[in-house]
Scaffold this motif. Structure first.
Motif, PDB file in Angstrom:
ATOM      1  N   PHE A   5       0.827  -1.206   0.000  1.00  9.55           N
ATOM      2  CA  PHE A   5       0.000   0.000   0.000  1.00  9.55           C
ATOM      3  C   PHE A   5       0.864   1.259   0.000  1.00  9.55           C
ATOM      4  O   PHE A   5       0.473   2.292  -0.571  1.00  9.55           O
ATOM      5  CB  PHE A   5      -0.946   0.001   1.196  1.00  9.55           C
ATOM      6  CG  PHE A   5      -2.094  -0.961   1.050  1.00  9.55           C
ATOM      7  CD1 PHE A   5      -3.090  -0.727   0.109  1.00  9.55           C
ATOM      8  CD2 PHE A   5      -2.157  -2.104   1.826  1.00  9.55           C
ATOM      9  CE1 PHE A   5      -4.143  -1.610  -0.038  1.00  9.55           C
ATOM     10  CE2 PHE A   5      -3.209  -2.994   1.680  1.00  9.55           C
ATOM     11  CZ  PHE A   5      -4.206  -2.758   0.745  1.00  9.55           C
ATOM     12  N   LYS A   6       2.032   1.189   0.636  1.00  9.25           N
ATOM     13  CA  LYS A   6       2.946   2.336   0.621  1.00  9.25           C
ATOM     14  C   LYS A   6       3.428   2.613  -0.799  1.00  9.25           C
ATOM     15  O   LYS A   6       3.534   3.770  -1.231  1.00  9.25           O
ATOM     16  CB  LYS A   6       4.137   2.070   1.540  1.00  9.25           C
ATOM     17  CG  LYS A   6       3.827   2.224   3.022  1.00  9.25           C
ATOM     18  CD  LYS A   6       5.084   2.030   3.859  1.00  9.25           C
ATOM     19  CE  LYS A   6       4.791   2.233   5.333  1.00  9.25           C
ATOM     20  NZ  LYS A   6       6.007   2.024   6.174  1.00  9.25           N
ATOM     21  N   ASN A   7       3.723   1.543  -1.543  1.00  7.41           N
ATOM     22  CA  ASN A   7       4.163   1.713  -2.929  1.00  7.41           C
ATOM     23  C   ASN A   7       3.050   2.294  -3.795  1.00  7.41           C
ATOM     24  O   ASN A   7       3.295   3.115  -4.678  1.00  7.41           O
ATOM     25  CB  ASN A   7       4.617   0.370  -3.504  1.00  7.41           C
ATOM     26  CG  ASN A   7       5.938  -0.092  -2.916  1.00  7.41           C
ATOM     27  OD1 ASN A   7       6.755   0.729  -2.509  1.00  7.41           O
ATOM     28  ND2 ASN A   7       6.150  -1.397  -2.860  1.00  7.41           N
ATOM     29  N   ILE A   8       1.808   1.850  -3.529  1.00  5.85           N
ATOM     30  CA  ILE A   8       0.677   2.404  -4.283  1.00  5.85           C
ATOM     31  C   ILE A   8       0.520   3.889  -4.000  1.00  5.85           C
ATOM     32  O   ILE A   8       0.331   4.698  -4.922  1.00  5.85           O
ATOM     33  CB  ILE A   8      -0.626   1.640  -3.930  1.00  5.85           C
ATOM     34  CG1 ILE A   8      -0.568   0.214  -4.480  1.00  5.85           C
ATOM     35  CG2 ILE A   8      -1.845   2.377  -4.490  1.00  5.85           C
ATOM     36  CD1 ILE A   8      -1.792  -0.612  -4.160  1.00  5.85           C
ATOM     37  N   PHE A   9       0.606   4.264  -2.723  1.00  3.66           N
ATOM     38  CA  PHE A   9       0.465   5.674  -2.356  1.00  3.66           C
ATOM     39  C   PHE A   9       1.621   6.502  -2.934  1.00  3.66           C
ATOM     40  O   PHE A   9       1.415   7.631  -3.401  1.00  3.66           O
ATOM     41  CB  PHE A   9       0.428   5.817  -0.831  1.00  3.66           C
ATOM     42  CG  PHE A   9       0.236   7.237  -0.368  1.00  3.66           C
ATOM     43  CD1 PHE A   9      -1.020   7.817  -0.409  1.00  3.66           C
ATOM     44  CD2 PHE A   9       1.317   7.982   0.088  1.00  3.66           C
ATOM     45  CE1 PHE A   9      -1.201   9.134   0.011  1.00  3.66           C
ATOM     46  CE2 PHE A   9       1.143   9.291   0.503  1.00  3.66           C
ATOM     47  CZ  PHE A   9      -0.116   9.871   0.466  1.00  3.66           C
ATOM     48  N   ASN A  11       3.299   5.945  -5.659  1.00  7.78           N
ATOM     49  CA  ASN A  11       3.192   6.063  -7.118  1.00  7.78           C
ATOM     50  C   ASN A  11       1.775   6.401  -7.568  1.00  7.78           C
ATOM     51  O   ASN A  11       1.378   6.095  -8.691  1.00  7.78           O
ATOM     52  CB  ASN A  11       3.626   4.741  -7.780  1.00  7.78           C
ATOM     53  CG  ASN A  11       5.060   4.385  -7.466  1.00  7.78           C
ATOM     54  OD1 ASN A  11       5.984   5.023  -7.954  1.00  7.78           O
ATOM     55  ND2 ASN A  11       5.254   3.368  -6.637  1.00  7.78           N
ATOM     56  N   ARG A  12       1.005   7.030  -6.685  1.00  2.00           N
ATOM     57  CA  ARG A  12      -0.411   7.277  -6.968  1.00  2.00           C
ATOM     58  C   ARG A  12      -0.625   8.145  -8.209  1.00  2.00           C
ATOM     59  O   ARG A  12      -1.589   7.946  -8.958  1.00  2.00           O
ATOM     60  CB  ARG A  12      -1.089   7.916  -5.759  1.00  2.00           C
ATOM     61  CG  ARG A  12      -0.527   9.262  -5.347  1.00  2.00           C
ATOM     62  CD  ARG A  12      -1.132   9.739  -4.022  1.00  2.00           C
ATOM     63  NE  ARG A  12      -0.671  11.056  -3.613  1.00  2.00           N
ATOM     64  CZ  ARG A  12       0.490  11.293  -3.031  1.00  2.00           C
ATOM     65  NH1 ARG A  12       1.326  10.282  -2.768  1.00  2.00           N
ATOM     66  NH2 ARG A  12       0.835  12.525  -2.700  1.00  2.00           N
ATOM     67  N   VAL A  13       0.271   9.086  -8.452  1.00  2.00           N
ATOM     68  CA  VAL A  13       0.113   9.969  -9.610  1.00  2.00           C
ATOM     69  C   VAL A  13       0.275   9.173 -10.908  1.00  2.00           C
ATOM     70  O   VAL A  13      -0.535   9.289 -11.845  1.00  2.00           O
ATOM     71  CB  VAL A  13       1.121  11.134  -9.558  1.00  2.00           C
ATOM     72  CG1 VAL A  13       1.007  11.993 -10.819  1.00  2.00           C
ATOM     73  CG2 VAL A  13       0.881  11.984  -8.322  1.00  2.00           C
ATOM     74  N   PHE A  16      -2.645   6.825 -11.376  1.00  2.00           N
ATOM     75  CA  PHE A  16      -3.839   7.559 -11.821  1.00  2.00           C
ATOM     76  C   PHE A  16      -3.768   7.851 -13.317  1.00  2.00           C
ATOM     77  O   PHE A  16      -4.797   7.819 -14.016  1.00  2.00           O
ATOM     78  CB  PHE A  16      -3.960   8.864 -11.031  1.00  2.00           C
ATOM     79  CG  PHE A  16      -5.203   9.641 -11.361  1.00  2.00           C
ATOM     80  CD1 PHE A  16      -6.438   9.236 -10.876  1.00  2.00           C
ATOM     81  CD2 PHE A  16      -5.132  10.765 -12.160  1.00  2.00           C
ATOM     82  CE1 PHE A  16      -7.592   9.948 -11.185  1.00  2.00           C
ATOM     83  CE2 PHE A  16      -6.278  11.489 -12.474  1.00  2.00           C
ATOM     84  CZ  PHE A  16      -7.508  11.078 -11.984  1.00  2.00           C
ATOM     85  N   MET A  17      -2.557   8.111 -13.830  1.00  4.93           N
ATOM     86  CA  MET A  17      -2.392   8.344 -15.265  1.00  4.93           C
ATOM     87  C   MET A  17      -2.660   7.075 -16.070  1.00  4.93           C
ATOM     88  O   MET A  17      -3.186   7.131 -17.183  1.00  4.93           O
ATOM     89  CB  MET A  17      -0.964   8.850 -15.551  1.00  4.93           C
ATOM     90  CG  MET A  17      -0.691  10.238 -15.005  1.00  4.93           C
ATOM     91  SD  MET A  17       1.040  10.725 -15.210  1.00  4.93           S
ATOM     92  CE  MET A  17       1.182  10.723 -16.999  1.00  4.93           C
ATOM     93  N   VAL A  18      -2.311   5.925 -15.494  1.00  6.01           N
ATOM     94  CA  VAL A  18      -2.508   4.645 -16.180  1.00  6.01           C
ATOM     95  C   VAL A  18      -3.956   4.169 -16.089  1.00  6.01           C
ATOM     96  O   VAL A  18      -4.407   3.369 -16.906  1.00  6.01           O
ATOM     97  CB  VAL A  18      -1.556   3.586 -15.577  1.00  6.01           C
ATOM     98  CG1 VAL A  18      -1.830   2.199 -16.136  1.00  6.01           C
ATOM     99  CG2 VAL A  18      -0.106   3.973 -15.826  1.00  6.01           C
TER     100      VAL A  18
END
Length: 309
Positions: A5-9, A11-13, A16-18
């Protein structure tokens, strides 16, 4: 799990683009996979909806695949599909790379962008419009080519009644429409090449052709291989609009223009058998997957770094 979840947060930007592309693939590429079961059923639609109709339809096993193979046209449509795609892939690669190199060598960058835009525009035209463009050139009565032939003293040609000309016409139209778009990938790769390599080649006395042959093309090889592998995966798919709209569905041209996609479409339009069209699509996908795996294996054996995976 916390790290996940830390990695998701983090790389959230980027995620979101993908997201739009991922949603598109889910609905149009992965979700329809469930419907491939219709290839093995005698699908009959009812008012209860697609899924209820699918579950209640009768199993027929491999009978739907016989629609493709157990007829006199099987060899013709398979041959046409393969030969057209092989020709378009080979010529498209050569011309797209050549065009990208020419654009990169133009000194006037504003003029290069103008040329690039002009060659990119045909990609956005629908095949219906392209079909009318082609008809304006090849029409028997008012076509520009026949008017030119008449002016030169030759007899006009009934283009839509003679199949011998159409392999060349279809390949030309396909290349005209796609080369500008395909060259963008190679042009972007050329722009990313370190300019010091060209400067070093110039110091060593290399001509422009030698720079292209010994610097540009070798550095383009990985992207060329990847694009070719992806194209091989769709070698059993024909561009439906090209083979249906451009020849105007002329029956006298079927020997040269009939491919798997148009054959299945006409069969579906005549019989209404959704299971048969699903079987054809599944057949094309499986063969394309196998070809990609084999091609990638061969490339991996020769050069591991140039393989797709």
């Amino acid at each position: 799990m916390t790290t996940f979840f830390k990695n998701i947060f983090k790389n959230r930007v980027m995620l979101f683009m993908v997201l739009p592309g991922a949603i598109w693939f889910f609905f149009f590429s992965y979700l329809p996979l469930v419907g491939t079961v219709a290839a093995f059923k005698k699908y009959r639609f009812s008012r209860e909806g697609f899924w209820a109709s699918l579950s209640k339809s009768e199993w027929v096993g491999w009978d739907n695949f016989k629609f493709i193979f157990n007829n006199n046209d099987a060899f013709l449509i398979t041959r046409n599909t393969l030969l057209y795609n092989l020709t378009i892939i080979a010529l498209g690669l050569v011309f797209a790379v050549a065009l990208a190199i020419l654009l990169s060598e133009l000194v006037n960058k504003r003029l290069a962008k103008l040329y690039q835009t002009g060659m990119f525009l045909p990609y956005f035209l629908s095949w219906v419009i392209v079909g009318y463009f082609v008809f304006s050139f090849l029409s028997m009565d008012r076509g520009m080519l026949n008017q030119l032939l008449t002016w030169l003293g030759f007899e006009p040609i009934s283009w839509y009644a003679e199949s011998g000309y159409w392999p060349y016409i279809l390949v030309f139209v396909a290349l005209w429409k796609s080369i500008g778009y395909n060259s963008i990938v190679y042009l972007a790769s050329i722009m990313g090449i370190d300019r010091s390599l060209y400067e070093a080649a110039m110091i060593d006395g290399a001509s422009k052709w030698q720079q292209i042959r010994n610097v540009t093309i070798p550095l383009l090889s990985p992207i060329i291989i990847i694009m070719t592998l992806l194209a091989v995966g769709r070698i059993f798919y024909a561009d439906f609009g090209l083979f249906y709209q451009v020849p105007r569905d002329s029956g006298t041209l079927y020997a040269a223009t009939n491919v798997i996609d148009t054959y299945v479409y006409r069969g579906l339009k005549t019989t209404g058998e959704i299971g048969m069209s699903t079987a054809a699509g599944l057949y094309q996908s499986v063969v394309g997957f196998v070809l990609v795996m084999i091609s990638n294996y061969v490339v991996r054996r020769v050069d591991k770094d140039s393989s797709l995976f």
